[in-house]
Design a protein around this motif. Structure first.
Motif, PDB file in Angstrom:
ATOM      1  N   ALA A 277       0.835  -1.204   0.000  1.00  0.00           N
ATOM      2  CA  ALA A 277       0.000   0.000   0.000  1.00  0.00           C
ATOM      3  C   ALA A 277       0.867   1.251   0.000  1.00  0.00           C
ATOM      4  O   ALA A 277       0.560   2.231  -0.690  1.00  0.00           O
ATOM      5  N   ARG A 278       1.948   1.236   0.762  1.00  0.00           N
ATOM      6  CA  ARG A 278       2.854   2.395   0.769  1.00  0.00           C
ATOM      7  C   ARG A 278       3.524   2.568  -0.591  1.00  0.00           C
ATOM      8  O   ARG A 278       3.710   3.689  -1.067  1.00  0.00           O
ATOM      9  N   ALA A 279       3.860   1.463  -1.236  1.00  0.00           N
ATOM     10  CA  ALA A 279       4.440   1.544  -2.581  1.00  0.00           C
ATOM     11  C   ALA A 279       3.414   2.101  -3.565  1.00  0.00           C
ATOM     12  O   ALA A 279       3.744   2.902  -4.456  1.00  0.00           O
ATOM     13  N   ALA A 280       2.154   1.702  -3.398  1.00  0.00           N
ATOM     14  CA  ALA A 280       1.102   2.216  -4.275  1.00  0.00           C
ATOM     15  C   ALA A 280       0.882   3.702  -4.044  1.00  0.00           C
ATOM     16  O   ALA A 280       0.613   4.461  -4.986  1.00  0.00           O
ATOM     17  N   LEU A 281       1.003   4.130  -2.778  1.00  0.00           N
ATOM     18  CA  LEU A 281       0.842   5.549  -2.484  1.00  0.00           C
ATOM     19  C   LEU A 281       1.948   6.373  -3.156  1.00  0.00           C
ATOM     20  O   LEU A 281       1.706   7.501  -3.585  1.00  0.00           O
ATOM     21  N   GLU A 282       3.153   5.821  -3.238  1.00  0.00           N
ATOM     22  CA  GLU A 282       4.232   6.514  -3.938  1.00  0.00           C
ATOM     23  C   GLU A 282       3.813   6.807  -5.378  1.00  0.00           C
ATOM     24  O   GLU A 282       4.025   7.912  -5.895  1.00  0.00           O
ATOM     25  N   VAL A 283       3.216   5.818  -6.013  1.00  0.00           N
ATOM     26  CA  VAL A 283       2.771   5.994  -7.395  1.00  0.00           C
ATOM     27  C   VAL A 283       1.672   7.057  -7.460  1.00  0.00           C
ATOM     28  O   VAL A 283       1.713   7.971  -8.286  1.00  0.00           O
ATOM     29  N   CYS A 284       0.683   6.944  -6.573  1.00  0.00           N
ATOM     30  CA  CYS A 284      -0.435   7.894  -6.573  1.00  0.00           C
ATOM     31  C   CYS A 284       0.043   9.317  -6.307  1.00  0.00           C
ATOM     32  O   CYS A 284      -0.487  10.281  -6.875  1.00  0.00           O
ATOM     33  N   ALA A 285       1.022   9.456  -5.442  1.00  0.00           N
ATOM     34  CA  ALA A 285       1.521  10.787  -5.089  1.00  0.00           C
ATOM     35  C   ALA A 285       2.112  11.497  -6.286  1.00  0.00           C
ATOM     36  O   ALA A 285       2.131  12.728  -6.335  1.00  0.00           O
ATOM     37  N   VAL A 286       2.570  10.728  -7.259  1.00  0.00           N
ATOM     38  CA  VAL A 286       3.219  11.328  -8.429  1.00  0.00           C
ATOM     39  C   VAL A 286       2.287  11.414  -9.632  1.00  0.00           C
ATOM     40  O   VAL A 286       2.262  12.421 -10.339  1.00  0.00           O
TER      41      VAL A 286
END
Length: 877
Positions: A277-286
């Motif tokens: 989920a944290r890795a997915a948030l990295e993607v979403c943040a960008v």
């Protein structure tokens, strides 16, 4: 963690903060003003009736504050209520029953046996309840461990405990909460994100004074509708000086902001998130906003679901260019992006952004996120495709982030190829003019013109014409000299004239003529522009260019009294402006202003508010913020709401800087003078009229007749001996320029002032009023003529009827005798009551209670020695 006002006996033998009693009374740590008063009322009422309640909403919508206030009010109303607080925060991954453990009567005997656990809970709650009622307040119910949630479900179903719980919207459809609501065992109260109107009301109350529309919009937008973020943003802005008071109104001054407290809350939300989920948030943040299908190509579906449940991202449905729909994913607030980007290496950010830049953008979706992602790409030194940059720039304009638009253009200029530089300078000028940075705007326009003049002009002619139009507008605004503005227009288009003397290239001569007529119209030089403008509006010049000519033409028609024709023109080009909003950013706003004024001059007061749209609604086009307050102030003047008018108009004055782009400053000052005079503040009214007389004319010449009439109204409320002479002079001025409607208004004030001073009415003036009534359209013009006829006939009943019709058409005349003993609020309410309004209608208009209005009227009756509204009308008129 649990706290209770029942005292330490609730948890005998344990060393835990759960046993610390909470004070029964005392100051609350919550903000003074409630963001959701209707929710507080609803929850209090339901709890008082013995119902359990689930308060549901996204992160930061103000659930905790609303519940805290409701519980506080319940305890004040019912002395036997005891409240126990538990929180799910930090318990989701802990031992079973971690949240409810402090409530167990015997924790040692409870674990491992469900029946024993429930008996222990029931006994513990009975002990806490004592002889009174017990309410279990559950914060962050979505964070409860599964065992605690199941036990709580059982207790509610058995009627063992009454619960009020806060719950994230993403969890409302999950067990056990959805089942409790479906079975009608709890009442569900949903809290939606704040509207701009909600935010503005709270800001005004919290800051103790009016807030400019721009400031309210900025803070609401920065908060993304989050009540928590709005409170924290205001705290940060006050601490940094970004929020400051000017002329009594709070204004956004900008500047660097400290780390948002919402980032701390975002990190708290993410503490229990899995690695994927944290890795997915990295993607979403960008990359957000992004379609769900595109996102699922980058991250697992389970990770997206986890982020939705955590409240970090949200999904919405958006239309596609092909006419279908698709799901779009975006962050709930920018705080999640700020937190995630802190740990993402720049190389990975560039890789993710490159994928995002290649993804088609759905128009109108998550404009703020689009601006943020493109700005990040520019900051990382990436090459942003021109189409994506333009989309981000349009998005910044759509959400009124003009400073962000400037930053986008500035960043892109640092590395753009020469062929893009002219457009970027022009785009930055478009943004800077909305910020009132006229000197910087002129430099950008000059540089764009210089680059475009180097050619080739066959492809750049359209952009050069836009630069020429903007140059004329800014020069006219800054210098107030239309002839110099037109000279600058000729300078900019000189390369076109040299390269294409016959004007075949994009029919540039016709477009330049439209710009020339537009500037002459805003200068008020209708004698040399109006007829030609009407011909040009029916020509075949590009529709987006003609949009700019329609508003001053409508104002010219309105001055002549052709109000129906003016309104038809506004409606026609309002549709054109909407269709070509991407080519003429200001079109819809300019047409809206002319529509507003035309309706006001026509006396269609009810339609005026409809023309502006719903209160607090977001304007989907470029807007000069001081004009918003001026429009609201003029509406209040037309309604006779003098206090509201002064508030709005003084806020417009605070917002207006040296650059009066709308030309509304003088109009605002004269309207504020009327409101001040009507409130009995003659000194302030005189000062405001003096400021209006010395204010820069800019591009407000088209409103000169309206300003003269409003000055007469201010003098009338001040009972100035100058009124008759000034009304006579205004009528002569209007007659000389063929401004029939203005002449009618001035002659009406002349006749009314003559009546007030006991003079005899001039039959020639009355005859001229009749003639003008046959020329001028609109219900207000008809009401003016009827009032003059009634005065000439000397019929007191007809005069009273005519004056009430004038009230309905937006004109409030001062009383014949000054009610010297009345306060400004009493004068305001008495005037409305004399105009035939009920107490309830007055209360709605002035945002007061009916009881307050009746109380004021009772004092008015006593002071003036009258016993009815009819007698009040006789005294005031």
């Amino acid at each position: 963690m649990t706290t209770s006002d029942a005292g330490a006996s609730a948890v005998r033998g344990r060393s835990t903060s759960a046993g610390v009693p909470t004070p029964r009374r005392g100051p609350s740590r919550a903000p003074v003003h409630v963001l959701h008063p209707d929710v507080v009322e609803h929850v209090t009422s339901s709890l008082g009736a013995g119902r359990s309640v689930l308060v549901v909403g996204d992160a930061g919508t103000g659930k905790t504050q609303a519940v805290a206030r409701a519980v506080e009010r319940l305890r004040a109303e019912q002395d036997d209520v005891r409240v126990v607080l538990i929180s799910g925060t930090g318990t989701q991954d802990a031992l079973p029953l971690a949240a409810l453990e402090p409530l167990l009567d015997d924790a040692g005997a409870a674990f491992g046996d469900l029946a024993a656990t429930l008996r222990s809970l029931t006994a513990g709650l009975d002990r806490l309840r004592g002889d009174g009622r017990l309410v279990l307040r559950v914060e962050d119910a979505h964070r409860l461990d599964e065992a605690s949630a199941r036990a709580l479900d059982w207790l509610v179903r058995q009627g063992t405990v009454q619960v009020v719980a806060t719950l994230r919207l993403s969890w409302a459809s999950r067990a056990p909460w959805a089942a409790l609501w479906k079975d009608d065992l709890v009442e569900r109260v949903d809290i939606a994100p704040l509207t701009r109107d909600d935010a503005e009301r709270w800001l005004t109350a919290e800051l103790g004074g009016p807030v400019t529309a721009e400031t309210a919009h900025h803070l609401w937008q920065a908060s993304s509708g989050s009540a928590t973020l709005l409170r924290e943003t205001v705290k940060d802005a006050l601490a940094s000086g970004a929020l400051a008071r000017r002329h009594g109104a709070w204004m956004w001054r900008g500047g660097p902001q400290p780390r948002s407290r919402m980032e701390d809350l975002a990190e708290l939300d993410l503490q229990g998130a899995s690695g994927q989920a944290r890795a997915a948030l990295e993607v979403c943040a960008v990359v957000c906003p992004i379609t769900l299908d595109a996102l699922l190509d980058l991250v697992p579906a389970a990770a997206v679901d986890e982020l939705v449940l955590a409240g970090a991202v949200t999904t919405t449905t958006a239309p596609t260019p092909s006419g279908g729909t698709t799901r779009v994913v975006d962050l709930t607030t920018s705080a999640y992006a700020d937190v995630a980007r802190a740990w993402i290496p720049a190389s990975r950010q560039r890789d993710l952004l490159q994928r995002a830049l290649d993804t088609p953008v759905l128009r109108g979706v998550a404009a703020g996120s689009l601006v943020r992602s493109v700005a990040l790409a520019i900051d990382l030194g990436m090459s942003v495709p021109p189409t994506r940059l333009r989309e981000a720039f349009d998005a910044a304009f759509a959400i009124h982030q003009y400073d962000a638009a400037v930053r986008l253009a500035t960043g892109a200029l640092a590395s753009c190829p020469p062929e893009q530089a002219a457009e970027l300078h022009a785009l930055r000028a478009d943004a800077r003019v909305m910020l009132g940075e006229l000197a910087e705007t002129e430099r950008d326009l000059a540089r764009a013109a210089e680059l475009l003049a180097a050619g080739p002009l066959d492809e750049a002619a359209g952009l050069l014409l836009h630069v020429a139009d903007m140059t004329a507008h800014v020069t006219h605004t800054r210098l107030g000299d239309v002839d110099r503005a037109l000279a600058r227009l000729d300078d900019v288009v000189a390369p076109l004239r040299a390269a294409d003397p016959e004007g075949h290239l994009r029919r540039w001569r016709d477009e330049v003529e439209v710009t020339r007529l537009t500037r002459l119209g805003y200068a008020g030089r209708f004698a040399e522009s109006l007829d030609a403008a009407l011909v040009a509006l029916d020509g075949d010049t590009h529709p987006a260019r003609r949009v700019s000519l329609a508003p001053p033409t409508a104002l010219g028609l309105g001055e002549r009294g052709e109000l129906r024709r003016a309104l038809a023109l506004c409606l026609q080009f309002g549709a054109v402006a909407s269709a070509h909003g991407d080519e003429h950013r200001w079109g819809s706003g300019e047409v809206l202003v002319s529509t507003f004024l035309t309706l006001l001059w026509s006396g269609e007061v009810d339609a005026v508010r409809d023309a502006l749209g719903p209160p607090g609604g977001d304007l989907p086009f470029a807007v000069e913020w001081s004009s918003v307050h001026t429009a609201l102030g003029l509406m209040a003047v037309a309604a006779g709401s003098w206090s509201e008018a002064r508030t709005q108009l003084s806020t417009a004055r605070a917002r207006s800087g040296p650059a009066d782009l709308s030309g509304f400053l003088r109009s605002s000052l004269t309207a504020e003078a009327v409101a001040a005079a009507a409130c009995g503040d003659a000194a302030a009214a005189r000062d405001l009229l003096d400021q209006a007389a010395h204010a820069a004319v800019g591009s407000s010449g088209a409103l000169e007749g309206d300003l003269r009439v409003r000055r007469l109204d201010a003098l009338g409320w001040m009972r100035s001996p100058e009124l008759v002479a000034e009304a006579r002079a205004a009528a002569r001025w209007a007659h000389a320029r063929g401004a029939a409607r203005v002449e009618l208004e001035a002659l009406h004030r002349w006749v009314d002032a003559t009546r007030r001073t006991g003079g005899a009415l001039d039959p020639a003036v009355v005859a001229r009023v009749r003639d003008l009534g046959r020329v001028c359209d609109g219900e207000r013009c008809a009401a003016l003529v009827a009032h003059v006829e009634a005065l000439a006939a000397g019929d007191a009943d007809l005069v009273r009827i005519a004056e009430r019709e004038l009230n309905r058409r937006g004109l409030w005349l001062p009383p014949l005798e000054a009610p010297v003993s009345l306060t400004s609020r009493e004068q305001e309410i008495a005037s409305l009551a004399a105009g035939g309004m009920t107490s309830r209608a007055i209360a709605q208009r002035l945002v007061l209670s009916t009881r307050t209005v009746d109380s004021h009227l009772s004092r008015v009756f006593a002071k003036l020695g009258v016993h009815s509204r009819e007698e009040l009308g006789n005294v005031l008129r």
